[in-house]
Design an enzyme around this catalytic site. Structure first.
Site, PDB file in Angstrom:
ATOM      1  CB  SER A   1      -5.252  -4.600   3.812  1.00 41.09           C
ATOM      2  OG  SER A   1      -6.525  -5.040   3.355  1.00 41.09           O
TER       3      SER A   1
ATOM      4  CG  ASN B   1     -10.019 -16.493   0.096  1.00 42.63           C
ATOM      5  OD1 ASN B   1      -9.924 -15.460   0.764  1.00 42.63           O
ATOM      6  ND2 ASN B   1     -10.216 -17.690   0.646  1.00 42.63           N
TER       7      ASN B   1
ATOM      8  CB  THR C   1      39.072  -6.632 -16.026  1.00 47.14           C
ATOM      9  OG1 THR C   1      40.486  -6.556 -16.103  1.00 47.14           O
ATOM     10  CG2 THR C   1      38.506  -6.812 -17.424  1.00 47.14           C
ATOM     11  CG  HIS C   2      40.449  -7.344 -11.730  1.00 40.36           C
ATOM     12  ND1 HIS C   2      40.153  -8.367 -10.861  1.00 40.36           N
ATOM     13  CD2 HIS C   2      40.677  -7.926 -12.932  1.00 40.36           C
ATOM     14  CE1 HIS C   2      40.218  -9.519 -11.499  1.00 40.36           C
ATOM     15  NE2 HIS C   2      40.532  -9.285 -12.763  1.00 40.36           N
TER      16      HIS C   2
ATOM     17  CB  SER D   1      28.516  19.705  -0.935  1.00 44.82           C
ATOM     18  OG  SER D   1      28.922  20.001   0.380  1.00 44.82           O
TER      19      SER D   1
ATOM     20  CE  LYS E   1      31.466  16.342  -3.015  1.00 44.76           C
ATOM     21  NZ  LYS E   1      31.459  15.541  -1.805  1.00 44.76           N
TER      22      LYS E   1
ATOM     23  CG  ASN F   1      27.812  15.604  -4.061  1.00 47.21           C
ATOM     24  OD1 ASN F   1      29.020  15.526  -4.275  1.00 47.21           O
ATOM     25  ND2 ASN F   1      27.299  16.239  -3.027  1.00 47.21           N
TER      26      ASN F   1
ATOM     27  CD  GLU G   1      26.015   9.527  -4.485  1.00 50.20           C
ATOM     28  OE1 GLU G   1      26.747   9.270  -3.533  1.00 50.20           O
ATOM     29  OE2 GLU G   1      25.636  10.674  -4.756  1.00 50.20           O
TER      30      GLU G   1
ATOM     31  CE1 TYR H   1      -5.673 -14.414   1.019  1.00 50.48           C
ATOM     32  CE2 TYR H   1      -6.872 -14.920   3.027  1.00 50.48           C
ATOM     33  CZ  TYR H   1      -6.183 -14.020   2.241  1.00 50.48           C
ATOM     34  OH  TYR H   1      -6.008 -12.731   2.673  1.00 50.48           O
TER      35      TYR H   1
ATOM     36  CD  GLN I   1      -4.854  -7.757   4.891  1.00 48.27           C
ATOM     37  OE1 GLN I   1      -5.967  -8.237   4.722  1.00 48.27           O
ATOM     38  NE2 GLN I   1      -4.547  -7.063   5.962  1.00 48.27           N
TER      39      GLN I   1
ATOM     40  CE  LYS J   1      -3.882  -7.259  -1.040  1.00 49.50           C
ATOM     41  NZ  LYS J   1      -3.210  -8.410  -0.427  1.00 49.50           N
TER      42      LYS J   1
HETATM   43  N1  ARG Z   1      -7.587  -8.281   2.241  1.00 48.39           N
HETATM   44  C1  ARG Z   1      -7.400  -9.639   1.903  1.00 48.39           C
HETATM   45  C2  ARG Z   1      -6.025  -9.837   1.301  1.00 48.39           C
HETATM   46  O1  ARG Z   1      -5.470  -8.889   0.875  1.00 48.39           O
HETATM   47  C3  ARG Z   1      -8.423 -10.089   0.934  1.00 48.39           C
HETATM   48  C4  ARG Z   1      -8.716 -11.533   1.013  1.00 48.39           C
HETATM   49  C5  ARG Z   1      -9.225 -11.826   2.353  1.00 48.39           C
HETATM   50  N2  ARG Z   1      -9.886 -13.058   2.461  1.00 48.39           N
HETATM   51  C6  ARG Z   1     -10.340 -13.452   3.650  1.00 48.39           C
HETATM   52  N3  ARG Z   1     -10.964 -14.546   3.657  1.00 48.39           N
HETATM   53  N4  ARG Z   1     -10.082 -12.788   4.730  1.00 48.39           N
HETATM   54  O2  ARG Z   1      -5.502 -10.918   1.225  1.00 48.39           O
END
Ligand code: ARG
Length: 460
Positions: free
Chosen positions: A24, A111, A156-157, A278, A284, A286, A291, A318, A323, A326
């Protein structure tokens, strides 16, 4: 082969494909500051409780600070072999200060470490997001004040309904954002709880001092159940859900501006800085920024579904699935902040075209409700007033006239209850001014709400 910090019981190394798949570090390196901040507090506490020596903690802290500078300077050798930000930093720490660096992970698991990093990160971002919301709220109030007398149809509408003050409508946007702000602040209470000390999920055998860590990191309190602590991602879910609601609001605001900037409405000029041309149609202009805000709303909804789905089938406590929390979190932060920033600047350059708004009010029998209300104030049951007024509208339409243009004798053909004073209510001003009920569009109310909003903003 590089030896992983957890490799003790393994005879073979991780397959390259598995390593790449599970790392990660590409995205969680964004948490480096929080990771280091948390580790410094942890080391300080370990020394304070006599779990490691003070001079060991000092060495660790010095090493961590150097690592922070390396990362800031773009000189840190991030490596996929060390999976994530925690192991990358720990490995580098040992490289720099020797085996004593390994003591940083005493009484800690990744964890609880990751839970800490994300809470530290998110609470800072929530504060930044609420600040942006506050800036926009202030701009809306300013705009309301600046455009206090301008009139516009209430739709409205997407059909013209009744005359209102533009300032009243702008204050409606303020109300939405005020609720968003309150939701973020409420969510912050649950983000801002210190998780470290839960260990892998059962607590720790070391005599740690969790309250001290909380104090060092400026958390008002600590989590109460170690299993829940490493299993819980509600704080991210809440953040994204709050953001999804905010984005829905920003999207509606944008949609309004998109509509209003068309030639069909022509109520606003969004400014050259916030529109684009455009490549084929030279005439134009825009409303791309509006948007894009509308479009980016979809990403945040997607993030909401992603995180809820990640969590829904997980057994305690956990699991590595987590993971995956994130990227939706980071993407939500980035999207929300970018949209708020652009909207806030856009509000600085927007110009309302009062004359066109007024023109739209002078077509379409916009004060028909006021005619019906007039009859009902004179005793006619509203259903009948509605019917009589409907007949008058149809009569005026045939003659190609607006209600205000009809003579009182023509009104009296439909009901003897009509008298000269009718015109006090069916002019645009009269109609708006008579909507005095709390929360209504009468100028007195709007001025009161603007004053109140300014007081609210000053207290934020
Ligand atoms: N990279 C892990 C996560 O984002 C960290 C925690 C990992 N814990 C483990 N026991 N592998 O969740």
């Amino acid at each position: 082969m590089i030896k992983k910090p957890w490799a003790g019981r393994f005879k073979k190394g991780t397959h390259k494909v598995a390593e790449k798949f599970s790392a990660s570090i590409d995205f969680d390196q964004r948490l480096y500051k929080e990771d280091i901040e948390g580790s410094i507090a942890h080391a300080t506490m370990l020394a304070n409780e006599g779990i490691i020596l003070k001079k060991e903690a000092d060495k660790i802290i010095k090493g961590l600070k150097q690592i922070e500078n390396e990362i800031k300077a773009g000189k840190f050798p991030f490596s996929v072999e060390f999976e994530d930000i925690h192991l990358n930093i720990e490995k580098r720490l040992i490289e720099k200060i020797g085996d004593v660096g390994g003591k940083i992970h005493t009484a800690r698991s990744r964890n609880d470490q990751i839970a800490l990093d994300m809470r530290l990160y998110l609470r800072k971002e929530i504060v930044e997001i609420t600040t942006l919301i506050e800036i926009i709220s202030g701009r809306l109030v300013e705009l309301s004040e600046k455009n206090i007398d301008a009139m516009i149809p209430l739709y409205t509408h997407v059909q013209r309904g009744q005359p209102i003050l533009l300032s009243h409508q702008l204050m409606a946007l303020y109300e939405m954002l005020k609720r968003d702000r309150a939701r973020y602040i409420d969510c912050l209470k649950r983000v801002n709880v210190m998780p470290l000390g839960a260990g892998a999920g059962a607590g720790t055998t070391f005599p740690i001092n969790r309250k001290l860590v909380a104090k060092l990191l400026d958390f008002p309190g600590v989590t109460d159940n170690s299993i829940d602590t490493v299993s819980d991602r509600d704080f991210i879910i809440e953040f994204i859900s709050t953001s999804a609601t905010l984005m829905m609001h920003l999207s509606r605001i944008s949609e309004e501006f998109v509509l209003w900037s068309t030639k069909e409405f022509d109520f606003v000029d969004l400014g050259d800085e916030f529109t684009t041309g455009s490549s084929i149609m030279p005439q134009k202009r825009n409303p791309d920024m509006a948007e894009l805000i509308r479009g980016k709303t979809g990403r945040v909804y997607g993030n909401q579904v992603t995180i809820l789905t990640i969590m829904k089938g997980l057994p305690f406590s956990y699991n590595r699935d987590m993971q995956e929390d994130k990227e939706p979190m980071f993407d939500t932060v980035d999207t929300v902040k970018a949209c708020l920033e652009v909207l806030s600047e856009m509000l600085n350059s927007i110009k309302f075209k009062h004359d066109n708004m007024k023109k739209a009010l002078n077509e379409g029998f916009i004060t028909a409700t006021d005619v019906a209300d007039y009859l009902s104030r004179k005793g006619l049951p509203f259903r009948q007033s509605h019917e009589v007024t409907g007949n008058i509208v149809s009569y005026a339409e045939e003659k190609g006239l607006e209600l205000m243009d009809l003579d009182i004798s023509e009104f009296r053909k439909f009901s003897k209850l009509f008298e000269e004073d009718l015109y006090n209510f069916i002019t645009l001003d009269g109609s708006i001014e008579s909507r005095k009920s709390h929360g209504g569009t009468a100028k007195k109310n709007v001025v009161k709400m603007i004053k109140l909003a300014k007081k609210e903003i000053a207290s934020w």
